[in-house]
Design an enzyme around this catalytic site. Sequence first.
Site, PDB file in Angstrom:
ATOM      1  N   HIS A 249       0.870  -1.182   0.000  1.00 51.48           N
ATOM      2  CA  HIS A 249       0.000   0.000   0.000  1.00 51.48           C
ATOM      3  C   HIS A 249       0.907   1.232   0.000  1.00 51.48           C
ATOM      4  CE1 HIS A 249      -3.518   2.346   0.309  1.00 51.48           C
ATOM      5  NE2 HIS A 249      -3.706   2.348   1.627  1.00 51.48           N
ATOM      6  N   HIS A 288      -2.197  -1.076  -9.867  1.00 53.81           N
ATOM      7  CA  HIS A 288      -3.069  -0.326  -8.966  1.00 53.81           C
ATOM      8  C   HIS A 288      -4.513  -0.574  -9.368  1.00 53.81           C
ATOM      9  CE1 HIS A 288      -4.780   3.046  -6.688  1.00 53.81           C
ATOM     10  NE2 HIS A 288      -3.661   3.023  -6.012  1.00 53.81           N
ATOM     11  N   ASP A 342       2.893   6.230  -7.470  1.00 50.01           N
ATOM     12  CA  ASP A 342       4.097   6.180  -6.633  1.00 50.01           C
ATOM     13  C   ASP A 342       5.374   6.492  -7.414  1.00 50.01           C
ATOM     14  OD1 ASP A 342       2.871   5.553  -4.222  1.00 50.01           O
ATOM     15  OD2 ASP A 342       2.898   3.397  -4.623  1.00 50.01           O
TER      16      ASP A 342
END
Length: 369
Positions: A249, A288, A342
């Site tokens: 996560h 994701h 990210d």
Amino acid sequence: QNDEPKRYQRLAKLQTGKMNTIDTGLDGVPVCTSDISLTALGADGNPVLMYRGYSIYDLIKGSFEESVYLILTGDLPSKNQLADFAKLLGGHSSLDAPVIAHMREYPRHVHMMDFLLTTLSYARMFDEDYNNTLWQTPRMDDQHADLILNAGLRLGAKIPTILAGGYRILNNLPMTPPDPALSYAANFLNMLGVKRDDDILSALNTVLILYLDHTINCSTFTSLVAESAMTDPYGPLLAAGVSLKGVRHGGANELAADMFAEIGKPENAAAYIRDKLKNKEIVFGFGHRLQNYKHKIESRVRIAEQLGRPLAMKKGMGHYFEIYDIICDVMSREKDRTPNADLPIAIVLKTIGLPESLNTPLFQASRHF
């Protein structure tokens, strides 16, 4: 002992796939719906994150406080409402003296997410509603809702102070007190000692907005489970942080940042990624739930790229996006994968000057609300 053969039979059925199972990661498993955020297809066919019906592309033009207000109330604030809300957050940004004394006793090797969550848990004991037992009443009305909202706001307002102060304590530097007159993002940079200009401040403000929410993610789901047990107003926020730390996560952003350091130079990137794939290792920064659109790049990625490329060039860090482009090219050809938020945000945070140990805690600073 008599049950042993039956146990092995059950295991055999499970291993051969003859028993009913549920997809991991809650993929395709309905839990609940969100009226806070959703992903819609934009005019170009690419997924766009929406907060309360507003496009993320529009919201990043405003302040982080504006988006927080929208998510909490369902409406964009007027100029006066925004000023009052920012003043409210700034007014609760300081820490009680016992909390600061507590922070000074932590081990120097502590992970910054542990530093943050431990301090938040301690700080709640000094909150004005800590002994308010209204949360124990089995009903949900405006008074109960206000208790949860206000307790969470007061605690969240302290996160930049805890992060900046904690980082400086662990590095034997004096703490800088919060300035209530500064914005959430500016206050954090000021207390951390990062030299800020308009580009840096805008970049951090944007990252905070991008990280704020996306439907029923892992940490949100965790907080919902904790809340369902009717715990105190602070518990669900702490439970969410425990999930957020996980490398599947929020913690993945630190490992994505590590990858750039391990690669070092653009000429090393392709071989590095192919070795990862050959060894069946995770390439962080890809995959994701918002990417259930084949060959599409979600809005947070596009925003972070557009924000990060010129900033990286300005800071003499353009090689990071050279590495980024090579990684994305290899992953596209080898695995048919596009990056998640990210990967480019890891570069943006480097250009801001944020210590990597604060990457995931910064996520909590945003997602907390």
